[in-house]
Design a protein around this motif. Structure first.
Motif, PDB file in Angstrom:
ATOM      1  N   LEU A  75      -5.857   0.013   6.728  1.00  0.00           N
ATOM      2  CA  LEU A  75      -5.603  -1.400   6.476  1.00  0.00           C
ATOM      3  C   LEU A  75      -6.080  -2.256   7.647  1.00  0.00           C
ATOM      4  N   THR A  76      -5.801  -1.819   8.865  1.00  0.00           N
ATOM      5  CA  THR A  76      -6.233  -2.560  10.046  1.00  0.00           C
ATOM      6  C   THR A  76      -7.752  -2.654  10.100  1.00  0.00           C
ATOM      7  N   ALA A  77      -8.432  -1.580   9.796  1.00  0.00           N
ATOM      8  CA  ALA A  77      -9.901  -1.600   9.786  1.00  0.00           C
ATOM      9  C   ALA A  77     -10.414  -2.602   8.750  1.00  0.00           C
ATOM     10  N   ASP A  78      -9.803  -2.621   7.567  1.00  0.00           N
ATOM     11  CA  ASP A  78     -10.206  -3.572   6.525  1.00  0.00           C
ATOM     12  C   ASP A  78      -9.924  -5.007   6.954  1.00  0.00           C
ATOM     13  N   GLU A  79      -8.775  -5.234   7.585  1.00  0.00           N
ATOM     14  CA  GLU A  79      -8.431  -6.586   8.046  1.00  0.00           C
ATOM     15  C   GLU A  79      -9.408  -7.056   9.117  1.00  0.00           C
ATOM     16  N   GLU A  80      -9.724  -6.169  10.069  1.00  0.00           N
ATOM     17  CA  GLU A  80     -10.681  -6.530  11.122  1.00  0.00           C
ATOM     18  C   GLU A  80     -12.053  -6.828  10.543  1.00  0.00           C
ATOM     19  N   GLU A  81     -12.496  -6.017   9.599  1.00  0.00           N
ATOM     20  CA  GLU A  81     -13.793  -6.219   8.959  1.00  0.00           C
ATOM     21  C   GLU A  81     -13.853  -7.565   8.235  1.00  0.00           C
ATOM     22  N   ALA A  82     -12.735  -7.984   7.661  1.00  0.00           N
ATOM     23  CA  ALA A  82     -12.677  -9.255   6.939  1.00  0.00           C
ATOM     24  C   ALA A  82     -12.379 -10.439   7.852  1.00  0.00           C
ATOM     25  N   ARG A 138       8.832  12.928   8.637  1.00  0.00           N
ATOM     26  CA  ARG A 138       7.723  12.973   9.605  1.00  0.00           C
ATOM     27  C   ARG A 138       6.374  12.890   8.873  1.00  0.00           C
ATOM     28  N   GLU A 139       6.224  13.652   7.804  1.00  0.00           N
ATOM     29  CA  GLU A 139       4.968  13.639   7.037  1.00  0.00           C
ATOM     30  C   GLU A 139       4.718  12.274   6.412  1.00  0.00           C
ATOM     31  N   ARG A 140       5.763  11.638   5.885  1.00  0.00           N
ATOM     32  CA  ARG A 140       5.600  10.314   5.284  1.00  0.00           C
ATOM     33  C   ARG A 140       5.196   9.296   6.344  1.00  0.00           C
ATOM     34  N   PHE A 141       5.763   9.424   7.550  1.00  0.00           N
ATOM     35  CA  PHE A 141       5.356   8.516   8.625  1.00  0.00           C
ATOM     36  C   PHE A 141       3.882   8.723   8.982  1.00  0.00           C
ATOM     37  N   ARG A 142       3.452   9.960   9.063  1.00  0.00           N
ATOM     38  CA  ARG A 142       2.037  10.229   9.383  1.00  0.00           C
ATOM     39  C   ARG A 142       1.115   9.629   8.324  1.00  0.00           C
ATOM     40  N   GLU A 143       1.506   9.727   7.063  1.00  0.00           N
ATOM     41  CA  GLU A 143       0.720   9.117   5.981  1.00  0.00           C
ATOM     42  C   GLU A 143       0.740   7.592   6.112  1.00  0.00           C
ATOM     43  N   LEU A 144       1.882   7.043   6.486  1.00  0.00           N
ATOM     44  CA  LEU A 144       1.988   5.600   6.711  1.00  0.00           C
ATOM     45  C   LEU A 144       1.069   5.161   7.848  1.00  0.00           C
ATOM     46  N   GLN A 145       0.994   5.970   8.899  1.00  0.00           N
ATOM     47  CA  GLN A 145       0.062   5.675   9.994  1.00  0.00           C
ATOM     48  C   GLN A 145      -1.378   5.651   9.495  1.00  0.00           C
ATOM     49  N   ARG A 146      -1.736   6.608   8.644  1.00  0.00           N
ATOM     50  CA  ARG A 146      -3.094   6.656   8.107  1.00  0.00           C
ATOM     51  C   ARG A 146      -3.395   5.412   7.267  1.00  0.00           C
ATOM     52  N   ILE A 147      -2.461   5.037   6.416  1.00  0.00           N
ATOM     53  CA  ILE A 147      -2.627   3.837   5.597  1.00  0.00           C
ATOM     54  C   ILE A 147      -2.766   2.605   6.498  1.00  0.00           C
ATOM     55  N   GLU A 149       0.833  -1.215   0.000  1.00  0.00           N
ATOM     56  CA  GLU A 149       0.000   0.000   0.000  1.00  0.00           C
ATOM     57  C   GLU A 149       0.863   1.259   0.000  1.00  0.00           C
ATOM     58  N   ALA A 150       1.939   1.244   0.762  1.00  0.00           N
ATOM     59  CA  ALA A 150       2.836   2.397   0.806  1.00  0.00           C
ATOM     60  C   ALA A 150       3.486   2.624  -0.557  1.00  0.00           C
TER      61      ALA A 150
END
Length: 180
Positions: A69-76, A56-65, A13-14
């Motif tokens: 992803l975690t929400a999608d994994e939990e939903e599945a 720092r900004e790239r890490f924050r975007e990585l956190q968002r991704i 995803e990244a």
């Protein structure tokens, strides 16, 4: 499909979102370290130190991704991917930029052995990214970062683990490459 890492979905995803694009080699190493590093101490992880606002900004975007992803994994009903950890960002960046080990670890709670282990994992990931990154310049910079990290104590530890074969009759090195 060719990402071989415990956080393979997050790495993919990244990459597809361009998170590693337009970075120099030390900055790619820094951001990629968030996939490989995991704070293991009993104490709370120290505040991360970022070498630049871009990292720092790239890490924050990585956190968002990662959150998405975690929400999608939990939903599945799937096991969730471990969240990225920025605790090694400054060390990865500094080592890839050529700083010395003594200076890097002077104020760190990380042992030399833990440092080497983390860098080797990061090198493996960066080499993989170098094989699969969608943009050739990103792939080249990932390989450049891996090469920059493979020096000093990291390189020496590889030589100790993979010594040159020795001819039993002479006791001399055979000249054969143990890596094949």
């Amino acid at each position: 499909a060719r990402t071989y890492h415990e956080a393979d979905l997050l790495v993919a995803e990244a990459l597809t979102s361009g998170l590693l694009d337009d970075l120099d080699a030390p900055s790619i190493a820094a951001v990629a370290s968030c996939f490989t590093y995991e704070h293991r101490g009993r104490d709370r992880a120290p505040e991360p130190r970022f070498p630049s606002s871009t990292v720092r900004e790239r890490f924050r975007e990585l956190q968002r991704i990662s959150t998405d992803l975690t929400a999608d994994e939990e939903e599945a009903g799937l096991p969730t991917t471990r969240a990225p950890d920025p605790g090694f960002v400054h060390l990865a960046h500094a080592w890839a930029a050529g700083e010395g080990l003594a200076d890097l670890l002077e104020d760190e709670l990380l042992s030399g052995g833990d440092f080497v282990r983390n860098v080797k994992q990061l090198i493996d990931l960066l080499r993989g990214i170098g094989d699969i990154a969608p943009l050739p310049v990103t792939a080249a910079r990932a390989r450049q970062a891996a090469d920059a990290l493979h020096r000093g104590v990291v390189s020496a530890s590889s030589a100790l683990l993979d010594p040159e074969p020795v001819d039993p009759a002479s006791g001399e090195g055979t000249g054969d490459d143990p890596q094949g």
